[in-house]
Design a protein around this motif. Sequence first.
Motif: not given
Length: 246
Positions: A131-150
């Motif tokens: 579960r933790l791997i999933r949330y880390i992956f999702e948040l980092k993927a959004l960040t890489i794509n310029g969509q990570g939250p502040q």
Amino acid sequence: MNQIILTGMVLSTMPVGEYDRRVVILTKEQGKISAFAKGSRRPNSPLVGAVNPFSFGTFTMYEGRSSYTIQSADISNYFAELRSDMVGAYYGFYFLEFADYYTKEFNDEREMLKLLYQTMRALINPHIPNRLIRYIFELKALTINGQGPQVFQCITCGNKERPAVFSAAKGGLVCSECDRDVIDGMILDNSTLYSMQYIESSSIEKLYTFTVTDKVMDELERVMGRLMEIYVNRRFKSLEILETLL
């Protein structure tokens, strides 16, 4: 036809004709590409095991006018451990499916490829919860794509000291002076916020080096569920299957 060598991971494969396959690969050099693996469904084909999902390595191809044809492959990691772990495998299929949806042809996807590879390595590590791997992956993927939250300061005024809530709709933290029109504010545990800050700011190689409490895991689930609704808004088949297994 030009011969090229690309490094990447197989995201998906589908049969074509009687003996061939169409393979989607996320590559370091050219982003996401589609290629044909001719004869790879024959039992004696040297490509029979090389063009399966999760396979990571170098692929020698001929580049035609409108398509690639795989000539040979040198696979450095098959992530074979996932074959004996059905739940882990479907988490892996989700990450592949996400990457297939989220990446583009002829785009610089080196960071996404690196994230995908390190995520698969984490999946075969028994010390990190899936579960933790999933949330880390999702948040980092959004960040890489310029969509990570502040997650370091108020997204409206930049204040770092005042109490703040997390608003997925606003795109991050909103302090107590700016939150009058926030309707989805979440009060996050400090450990949850620190985890998100670490994920967004750390190098990919250092991502999967921590664990969290059940409370933080549940908060990450809420946060990422909302962010995924806003920025991805897609149901993945692998997640639907995964939910039946858990």
